[in-house]
Design an enzyme around this catalytic site. Structure first.
Site, PDB file in Angstrom:
ATOM      1  N   GLU A  56       1.713  16.389 -29.467  1.00 46.98           N
ATOM      2  CA  GLU A  56       2.435  17.412 -29.175  1.00 46.98           C
ATOM      3  C   GLU A  56       3.526  17.878 -30.921  1.00 46.98           C
ATOM      4  O   GLU A  56       4.260  16.274 -30.931  1.00 46.98           O
ATOM      5  CB  GLU A  56       3.138  17.301 -27.446  1.00 46.98           C
ATOM      6  CG  GLU A  56       4.760  18.746 -27.951  1.00 46.98           C
ATOM      7  CD  GLU A  56       4.830  19.052 -26.735  1.00 46.98           C
ATOM      8  OE1 GLU A  56       3.956  18.519 -25.553  1.00 46.98           O
ATOM      9  OE2 GLU A  56       5.232  18.776 -27.137  1.00 46.98           O
ATOM     10  N   HIS A 111      -0.580  22.868 -14.718  1.00 47.39           N
ATOM     11  CA  HIS A 111       0.180  20.818 -13.781  1.00 47.39           C
ATOM     12  C   HIS A 111      -0.584  21.925 -13.080  1.00 47.39           C
ATOM     13  O   HIS A 111      -0.127  23.062 -12.308  1.00 47.39           O
ATOM     14  CB  HIS A 111       1.340  21.010 -13.519  1.00 47.39           C
ATOM     15  CG  HIS A 111       2.292  20.946 -15.163  1.00 47.39           C
ATOM     16  ND1 HIS A 111       2.005  21.441 -15.812  1.00 47.39           N
ATOM     17  CD2 HIS A 111       2.247  19.146 -15.699  1.00 47.39           C
ATOM     18  CE1 HIS A 111       2.898  21.136 -17.301  1.00 47.39           C
ATOM     19  NE2 HIS A 111       2.937  19.632 -17.235  1.00 47.39           N
ATOM     20  N   ASP A 133       2.571  23.947 -11.235  1.00 49.53           N
ATOM     21  CA  ASP A 133       2.710  25.578 -11.651  1.00 49.53           C
ATOM     22  C   ASP A 133       1.614  26.268 -11.344  1.00 49.53           C
ATOM     23  O   ASP A 133       2.658  27.708 -10.956  1.00 49.53           O
ATOM     24  CB  ASP A 133       2.342  25.772 -13.276  1.00 49.53           C
ATOM     25  CG  ASP A 133       2.298  24.492 -14.515  1.00 49.53           C
ATOM     26  OD1 ASP A 133       3.097  23.635 -14.083  1.00 49.53           O
ATOM     27  OD2 ASP A 133       1.547  24.249 -14.537  1.00 49.53           O
ATOM     28  N   GLU A 136       0.269  11.643 -23.282  1.00 53.25           N
ATOM     29  CA  GLU A 136       0.196  12.470 -24.316  1.00 53.25           C
ATOM     30  C   GLU A 136       2.186  11.585 -24.656  1.00 53.25           C
ATOM     31  O   GLU A 136       2.828  11.932 -23.957  1.00 53.25           O
ATOM     32  CB  GLU A 136       0.924  13.305 -23.755  1.00 53.25           C
ATOM     33  CG  GLU A 136       2.187  14.785 -24.478  1.00 53.25           C
ATOM     34  CD  GLU A 136       1.853  15.919 -23.903  1.00 53.25           C
ATOM     35  OE1 GLU A 136       0.959  16.672 -23.538  1.00 53.25           O
ATOM     36  OE2 GLU A 136       3.067  16.906 -24.056  1.00 53.25           O
ATOM     37  N   ASP A 175      13.566  19.218 -27.201  1.00 48.07           N
ATOM     38  CA  ASP A 175      11.896  19.651 -27.174  1.00 48.07           C
ATOM     39  C   ASP A 175      12.143  21.779 -26.984  1.00 48.07           C
ATOM     40  O   ASP A 175      11.933  22.372 -25.773  1.00 48.07           O
ATOM     41  CB  ASP A 175      11.449  19.106 -26.025  1.00 48.07           C
ATOM     42  CG  ASP A 175       9.884  19.169 -25.548  1.00 48.07           C
ATOM     43  OD1 ASP A 175       9.243  19.835 -26.610  1.00 48.07           O
ATOM     44  OD2 ASP A 175       9.181  18.898 -24.901  1.00 48.07           O
TER      45      ASP A 175
HETATM   46  C1  XLS Z   1       6.597  18.275 -21.865  1.00 44.23           C
HETATM   47  C2  XLS Z   1       5.102  17.625 -21.928  1.00 44.23           C
HETATM   48  C3  XLS Z   1       4.808  18.817 -20.836  1.00 44.23           C
HETATM   49  C4  XLS Z   1       2.591  18.231 -21.030  1.00 44.23           C
HETATM   50  C5  XLS Z   1       2.251  18.193 -19.760  1.00 44.23           C
HETATM   51  O1  XLS Z   1       7.585  18.359 -22.577  1.00 44.23           O
HETATM   52  O2  XLS Z   1       4.876  18.420 -23.447  1.00 44.23           O
HETATM   53  O3  XLS Z   1       5.083  19.885 -20.860  1.00 44.23           O
HETATM   54  O4  XLS Z   1       2.817  19.004 -21.461  1.00 44.23           O
HETATM   55  O5  XLS Z   1       3.069  17.442 -19.310  1.00 44.23           O
HETATM   56 NI    NI Z   2       3.194  19.421 -23.956  1.00 44.17          NI
HETATM   57 NI    NI Z   3       6.681  18.875 -24.407  1.00 47.16          NI
END
Ligand code: XLS
Ligand code: NI
Ligand code: NI
Length: 438
Positions: A267, A100, A103, A231, A306
């Site tokens: 994910e 990001h 980051d 995502e 998560d």
């Molecule tokens: C958060 C997401 C994040 C994305 C990127 O739950 O997984 O890490 O992958 O913004």
């Molecule tokens: Ni992610």
């Molecule tokens: Ni995540």
């Protein structure tokens, strides 16, 4: 200067090795289904967890020991950390990384100051990419940490914040493009709602659709050819994230005429939070031509959030690789969006974590390829659906009959024929057999 003085470049030593800093399954140049493991898996280290994760949780402060990091928001610290990150990628033999904007570089006192800082750190990233050959899988914008995004970014109730978000994504796309990023990711962050009493969902989704169209237009303008990815995640931080799962994302993309420009970054832990398996999400995205990339991690069966743990379960990686071999992955990759536990606070734990994840995926790849080579599951699926290969099946599938014809047929026949066994237990045994064999 080295940040990891006790670690040499990680090498493949084979399944019998008991060296914790060697690969037992990931053999980058080994050929599977006509491609090297390296080409199949496109392993990616994520910057946020691995280099910015502090180990803090809602109950306690950070625990991580990161001797190279002075804990400040100085540009110098950010540049130094970037160099350490590349030492890590190289020693791990990871071909890609992902980040990001916030980051890699801290925010400044205004947007233009922030952009300047981002440029200085991006210059170091570029230099390090060129030196090491490590590439950028994707970039993205963090539009959820800063308080300005409390109501969301592209779905905020505040037009100024929306404008800020647009400017931020524009810049993040430019930097991703400059660094040769192969994809650009949109994870929803705070795009969702906490309560419908105060939410105009239709208006928010219209704004989100508009936002993505602006991104598509701008990519064209600057010649960015990377793949856009959304995502999915069902909840956290909001109680309902708009991109809740693959099916919801695809519906959104169709409704806003964006299917040609976006694919999905699936994910594992998000899939399970949505009440699906990873395999379900991958198969659903894949069959719609929308499987783009994966964030590889795993949740904990007993924790409802998560947790982003490293994936070590061979069933999970085998199932994932069955889908990735079926639908293909590039220009996406296997991104370890995973963090070491806060009790695993030493730098060496970062190596153990990634080596375990890479090995689990390499083994999953081999098992999946072996199953596919013998058509061991495929054969059962083909048999299960074989009645559809009849004249009648073909007519229905081609849309040349309707209810009336089907009724006439069944009235004549009287009843439907006995079904085939689903053979679920046999399928499960087959997967176990290949896990033993490989
Ligand atoms: C958060 C997401 C994040 C994305 C990127 O739950 O997984 O890490 O992958 O913004
Ligand atoms: Ni992610
Ligand atoms: Ni995540």
């Amino acid at each position: 200067m080295t940040a990891f003085p006790t670690v040499e470049k990680v090498q493949y030593e084979g399944p019998d090795s008991d060296n914790p800093l060697a690969f037992r399954w990931y053999n980058p140049e080994e050929i599977v289904e006509g491609k090297t493991m390296k080409e199949h898996l496109r392993f990616t280290v994520c910057y946020w967890h691995t280099f910015r994760g502090s180990g803090a949780d809602p109950f306690g402060m950070g625990t991580m020991q990161r001797p190279w990091d002075d804990g400040t928001d100085s540009v110098e610290n950010a540049c130094n950390r970037a160099r350490v990150a590349f030492e890590f990628f190289e020693k791990l033999d990871a071909p890609f990384y992902a980040f990001h904007d916030r980051d890699v570089a801290p925010e400044g006192s205004s947007l233009s100051h922030t952009n300047e800082i981002f440029d200085s750190v991006a210059a170091v990233l570029k230099e390090e990419q060129e030196r090491s050959g490590v590439k950028l899988l994707w970039g993205t914008a963090n539009m959820f940490t800063h308080p300005r995004f409390m109501h969301g970014a592209a779905t905020t109730c505040n037009v100024d914040v929306y404008t800020y978000a647009a400017a931020q994504v524009k810049k993040a796309m430019e930097v991703t493009h400059m660094l040769g990023g192969e994809n650009y990711v949109f994870w929803g962050g705070r795009e969702g709602y906490m309560n419908l009493y105060n939410t105009d969902m239709k208006r928010e989704l219209d704004h989100l659709g508009q936002f993505f169209h602006m991104a598509v237009d701008y990519a064209k303008e600057i010649g960015f050819k990377g793949q856009f990815l959304i995502e999915p995640k069902p909840k956290e931080p909001t109680k309902h994230q708009y991109d809740s799962d693959a099916a919801a994302c695809i519906n959104f993309l169709r409704a806003y005429n964006l299917m040609d420009h976006f694919k999905l970054n699936i994910e594992t832990n998000h899939a399970t939070l949505a009440g699906h398996t990873m395999m379900h999400e991958l198969d659903y995205a894949g069959m719609q031509g929308a499987l783009g990339s994966i964030d590889a991690n795993t949740g904990d069966m007993l924790l409802g959030w998560d947790t982003d743990q490293f994936p070590t379960d061979y069933y999970l990686t085998t199932q994932t690789m069955l889908c990735l071999l079926k639908y293909g992955l590039a220009p996406g990759g296997v991104n370890f969006d995973a963090k070491v536990r806060r009790e695993s606070f030493e730098p060496i734990d970062l190596f153990h974590a990634h080596i375990g994840g890479m090995d689990a995926f390499a083994k999953g790849l081999k098992v999946a390829a072996a199953i596919r080579a013998d058509n061991a599951l495929g054969q059962i699926v083909e048999e299960r659906y074989s009645s559809w290969n009849s004249e009648l099946g073909k007519k229905i599938e081609s849309g040349s009959v309707g209810f009336k014809e089907l009724e006439a047929l069944m009235l004549e026949k009287g009843d439907a024929q006995v079904q085939r066994s689903g053979r679920q237990e046999l399928c499960e045994n087959i997967v176990n057999r290949y896990l033993d064999k490989v």
